[in-house]
Scaffold this active site. Structure first.
Site, mmCIF file in Angstrom:
data_model
loop_
_atom_site.group_PDB
_atom_site.id
_atom_site.type_symbol
_atom_site.label_atom_id
_atom_site.label_comp_id
_atom_site.label_asym_id
_atom_site.label_seq_id
_atom_site.Cartn_x
_atom_site.Cartn_y
_atom_site.Cartn_z
ATOM 1 C CB SER A 1 -0.889 -0.011 1.241
ATOM 2 O OG SER A 1 -1.546 1.213 1.351
ATOM 3 C CE1 TYR B 1 -4.314 -2.551 5.150
ATOM 4 C CE2 TYR B 1 -3.765 -0.263 4.656
ATOM 5 C CZ TYR B 1 -4.035 -1.559 4.229
ATOM 6 O OH TYR B 1 -4.007 -1.861 2.889
ATOM 7 C CE LYS C 1 -1.644 -5.050 3.417
ATOM 8 N NZ LYS C 1 -1.799 -6.188 2.518
#
Ligand SMILES: NC(=O)c1ccc[n+]([C@@H]2O[C@H](COP(=O)([O-])OP(=O)(O)OC[C@H]3O[C@@H](n4cnc5c(N)ncnc54)[C@H](O)[C@@H]3O)[C@@H](O)[C@H]2O)c1
Length: 337
Positions: A117, A141, A145
């Protein structure tokens, strides 16, 4: 070519499966359906299992030993939820991905394309980020990643695996043939919210933050049509070895590629484009930024062109039109309780 797609029942994974099929390949879906939709797996090879279930992953490869690469999309993806539930996010996205990569290595299927991302980029002057721009993951989050990129890079360097991390910018739209699209009931992304407003399910559209140092004060993003995103994955698996050759065969067998259009679009510009496609002005209001909001970023897309031979082709207007069409057909495809 057979390709394992974890999270293939989700928004992006299901679109990748459609693009693979349209190009003559066979996707094998592994998905727990924790957030994904069974409807998106219809007529496709589907294993209803968790990526952390080693036995299930072994069964997939025993039954399909000719899988040539794994596209790892499965993850939990909601930023505010990750702030409230970090344990679940680190467990699902980090611990289980670690086990998945370990199993892939053990089984001798070490070619991995990882859904990463652009959310992990820090702010840069001018807002355009290259793959080498500073990384400042600012939520649980985006940290999951970031961590999995590091894990994959270390696995590739140590175990002879090969990894391509694709850093997605802001996917919009739906499969142009309407096989799948956004499936969450209450979308958190801008186009989803615009569709909700246009279709009367939301009273007004909120422009959250109009005081950033961008050309019109609103946040800037790089909106990429999900079909363009899916096509990039087809290129990545079809040209897997060439990607590393073109990159000069890096010693760590690991390559990072931005997937964006290379064009920044502000919130106001997106709203104007939406109103033009929709043919009507929407009720809208400016408010304060939400906690954790940032001015934004857009991609330098040079590496994607050089290594994948890929560039985004579809304009945001098509992303908007496809999102609107999907908003109309969605309830006939997905059964909500
Ligand atoms: N949507 C975005 O804006 C965006 C942006 C950048 C990166 N990404 C990445 O793209 C990938 C796909 O995102 P999406 O938008 O399609 O989300 P999604 O929620 O629609 O899809 C995720 C899929 O993974 C499955 N899944 C989750 N945990 C699993 C597990 N432990 N085992 C098996 N399956 C599991 C879910 O059931 C779902 O089908 C994610 O890795 C996400 O981090 C998404």
């Amino acid at each position: 070519m057979k390709v394992l797609v974890t999270g293939g029942a989700g928004y992006i994974g299901s679109t990748i499966c459609s693009a693979l099929m349209d190009n003559g390949h066979t996707p094998i879906i592994l998905d727990s359906l924790v957030t994904g939709r069974r409807e998106f797996t219809r007529d496709r090879i589907f294993y209803h299992a968790d990526i952390g279930d080693t036995t299930a992953v072994e069964r997939v490869f025993a039954e399909h030993p000719d899988i040539s690469a794994t596209i790892h999309c499965a993850a939990l993806i909601v930023v505010p939820e990750s702030v409230a539930m970090p344990y679940e996010y680190y467990k699902e996205n980090v611990v289980k991905s670690l086990e998945l990569f370990h199993t892939l290595r053990r089984l001798g299927h070490g070619n991995v394309v990882f859904s990463s991302s652009a959310a992990m980029y820090g702010m840069v002057p001018g807002f355009m980020v290259t793959e080498d721009s500073p990384l400042v993951p600012n939520s649980p989050y985006s940290r999951t990643k970031y961590m999995m990129e590091m894990v994959l890079q270390d696995f590739c360097a140590a175990y002879g695996m090969h990894g391509i991390a694709l850093r997605y910018f802001n996917p919009i739209g739906a499969d142009p043939r309407m096989r799948s699209g956004i499936h969450v009931k209450e979308p958190t992304h801008i186009v989803g919210k615009l569709v909700e407003t246009a279709q009367g399910r939301q009273a007004e559209f909120l422009i959250t933050g109009a005081d950033w140092s961008t050309r019109d004060g609103t946040g800037i993003r790089d909106y990429i049509h999900v079909w363009d995103l899916a096509r990039a994955h087809v290129q990545a698996v079809e040209q897997f070895d060439q990607v590393f050759q073109r990159a000069g065969n890096p010693a760590d067998n690991y390559v990072v590629i931005n997937l964006g259009t290379g064009r920044g679009v502000t919130v106001r510009e997106m709203v104007a484009a939406f109103e033009k496609v929709y043919g009507q002005a929407l009720p809208k209001r400016e408010t304060q930024p939400r906690p954790g909001d940032v001015a934004g970023a857009y991609a330098n897309a040079d590496r994607a062109r050089a290594l994948l031979g890929w560039q985004a082709e579809l304009p945001i207007e098509q992303g908007i039109a496809d999102a609107l069409r999907w908003g109309e057909v969605r309830n006939s495809i997905l059964k909500f309780d």
